[in-house]
Every structure is written in C-alpha cells, then in structure tokens.
Design an enzyme around this catalytic site. Structure first.
Site, mmCIF file in Angstrom:
data_model
loop_
_atom_site.group_PDB
_atom_site.id
_atom_site.type_symbol
_atom_site.label_atom_id
_atom_site.label_comp_id
_atom_site.label_asym_id
_atom_site.label_seq_id
_atom_site.Cartn_x
_atom_site.Cartn_y
_atom_site.Cartn_z
ATOM 1 C CE LYS A 190 -13.150 8.063 -45.763
ATOM 2 N NZ LYS A 190 -13.947 6.891 -45.411
ATOM 3 C CD GLN A 247 -13.950 3.494 -44.371
ATOM 4 O OE1 GLN A 247 -13.828 4.698 -44.187
ATOM 5 N NE2 GLN A 247 -14.230 2.975 -45.553
ATOM 6 C CG ASP A 292 -20.020 8.621 -44.133
ATOM 7 O OD1 ASP A 292 -19.422 8.862 -45.188
ATOM 8 O OD2 ASP A 292 -19.602 7.838 -43.267
HETATM 9 N N1 GUN Z 1 -17.072 2.484 -47.001
HETATM 10 C C1 GUN Z 1 -17.032 2.654 -48.347
HETATM 11 N N2 GUN Z 1 -17.396 3.909 -48.680
HETATM 12 C C2 GUN Z 1 -17.679 4.542 -47.517
HETATM 13 C C3 GUN Z 1 -18.087 5.862 -47.215
HETATM 14 O O1 GUN Z 1 -18.318 6.718 -48.087
HETATM 15 N N3 GUN Z 1 -18.271 6.125 -45.886
HETATM 16 C C4 GUN Z 1 -18.060 5.206 -44.920
HETATM 17 N N4 GUN Z 1 -18.281 5.556 -43.657
HETATM 18 N N5 GUN Z 1 -17.675 3.975 -45.164
HETATM 19 C C5 GUN Z 1 -17.480 3.646 -46.458
#
Ligand code: GUN
Length: 285
Positions: A53, A97, A120
């Site tokens: 990211k 996350q 998200d």
């Molecule tokens: N963990 C696995 N996929 C995601 C996601 O798309 N966003 C977040 N915040 N955590 C994750």
C-alpha cells in the site's frame, strides 16, 4: 483455453489515470491525496499488504503515513490515534489493516473512523450507502473485481452470478455490486447444499473462500468467467488462489491468475478511494 485477465496490466492503466488526476488536483487546489495505514502486531501477510500500500502511494504520488503499532496496543491508544487522524487535514483516507489482535474490538475500531475517510468502505454508514446504491466509496476488492470483469468486455446484466463466501469484506459487497449491474446473484457459503450444483449455474463465478484448490473443474460451467479472490499457500508453500487453476482454466472463458489477478486491483481501488476523498475535500474547502 481461457483468456487470462491480467490484473497487473489493468491495474497499471488505472493507476496511471489516478496519478494523473492526483497531479491535477494538487496543481489546481494544492491538495495532495494522503493515506494513513495502521497495522497492529506483526502478522507477516499483513506486513506485506501494508508495504504494498505504501509503495502504491509512492507510485501514484500520494502522501502516506504508516503506523506500525505493537501487538499490545490498547483500544484507547488506537482510538486516540484514529481521532487524531480524523482531524488531520493531510490525511484523506484511513485504513486499519485487518485482522486485528484478538483483544481489540474490530467493529468498534471501524466505527471510530470518520466515514468520509473510510477508504475501505467498512463503516456501517458506507455499507448502508452501498446497499442503497448511493455511495462515495466501494470496498476495494469487490470494486477491483468489477473493473477486471469490465476490462474483459464482459457484461454482467442478466447473467447468473455466483459468489462463494459471505464475508463483510468481499462476499456480501461483491454480491451487491453484481446486483447493481443487474446480475442474478447467488451467494454460497459453508452451509450451502450441493455447492457444485449451484456453482455450475454460474456465467460469472467469484470465489472468496480462502482455501487452496477449492474450486475444481466439475464446479465450473463451460465458458464461465472465473474470478479468484483467494490468496492461499499450496502444499509446497507457493502462493495460490481458491481455484484449481490448471484444471479450471481449460473450462473457463476468462480467468484471473493468482498472483497477478485481483490482488493488484485491490490496492489500486484503495488509491482510487483516497483520490475521491481528497477531491471531495478540495471541493468543500
Ligand atoms: N485485510 C485483508 N483485506 C483487507 C482490506 O481490504 N482492508 C483492510 N483494512 N484489511 C484487510
């Protein structure tokens, strides 16, 4: 033989457009899109995602902050950080996350994020907006899947769409996005009776189960579009999806590989949501 849907290629094209729009925004308004990523603990898979990211932000010219917090972080400490980031004008997107360590309340954490910065699209406010089809942000993985389907020139309207998995992150919103495009949608899960009978009806099959080689050739209708959201390790520790690729590929018309399919698109959609948030902020300011 199926046509491969190349997530890296589609992703690169979309990222170019995002970078260009970000540059315009900065030039015209002085606003540079900014993303804060928070990771609690040391889950290796999560660390890889967070690193990717950050790299993506650099690639599209966004500002980013990373918070790597120790596993013992308390709810109060995390709340305080979120409150600070909610008020921070440099930050347009906040991502925590998941999964979080067990002592933290995931739902409470998500609800603490300002819905305007919830890139998200996990906050109940944004989930509700998606449900009624009046949204600012789409959840990154399902949005990425839709882009991949579009990139192959496949129309969803009137198609039988089957989603395997009903998670809040992928399965449920995925079903909603397919429905928005007039697909006839079925969601399968661990209690579904005769799963193969249901999946064999699918013109578009999306698997988000998290089990290596779960989708076998007998579960796929000849000519189906097969989208693999899985990110698993096979018996040799190699990265693989939910779909038994070698067996299913000859049956499908289009198929996404793992790696190089849905994965790169998820992060691209995160950049898109961060850009959208910054654009909205710049308009209001
Ligand atoms: N963990 C696995 N996929 C995601 C996601 O798309 N966003 C977040 N915040 N955590 C994750």
């Amino acid at each position: 033989m199926a046509v491969l849907i190349d997530g890296k290629l589609v992703s690169a094209k979309v990222r170019e457009k995002i970078a260009e729009e970000g540059r315009c925004l900065l030039q015209e308004t002085g606003v540079q899109p900014g993303l804060a990523v928070i990771i609690v603990g040391e889950d290796p898979a999560s660390q890889v995602y967070v690193r990717n990211k950050k790299k993506a932000c650099e690639q599209v010219g966004f500002y980013s902050e990373e918070y790597a917090l120790p596993a013992e972080t308390t709810q109060q400490e995390l709340d305080a950080l979120l409150e600070k980031l909610n008020r921070d004008d440099k930050i347009h997107g906040i991502l925590v996350q998941l999964p979080l360590p067990r002592h933290l309340d995931e739902k409470a954490v998500i609800e603490k994020i300002d819905p305007a910065k919830d890139v998200d699209a996990f906050h109940a406010f944004n989930v509700g907006k998606i449900m009624i089809g009046d949204y600012d942000y789409l959840p990154c993985t399902p949005a990425g899947v839709m882009e991949l389907i579009h990139s192959a020139g496949v129309s969803v309207s009137g198609k039988e769409c089957v989603v395997i998995g009903r998670s809040n992150i992928v399965g449920k919103p995925m079903a909603m996005l397919l429905l928005h495009e007039n697909g006839t949608v079925t969601v399968c899960h661990s209690r579904t009776k005769d799963l193969a009978e249901v999946t064999r009806r699918a013109d578009i099959l999306v698997s988000a189960v998290g089990r290596a080689k779960f989708v076998t050739a007998d579960m796929v209708k000849p000519g189906a579009v097969v989208i693999d959201v899985g990110m698993n390790r096979d018996e040799n520790g190699k990265l693989c999806g939910d779909v038994d690729f070698a067996a299913v590929e000859p049956v499908a018309s289009y198929i996404t590989p793992v790696p190089g399919g849905v994965g790169p698109m998820t992060i691209t959609m995160l950049m898109k949501n961060t850009l959208t948030s910054a654009q909205k902020k710049a308009k209001k300011a």
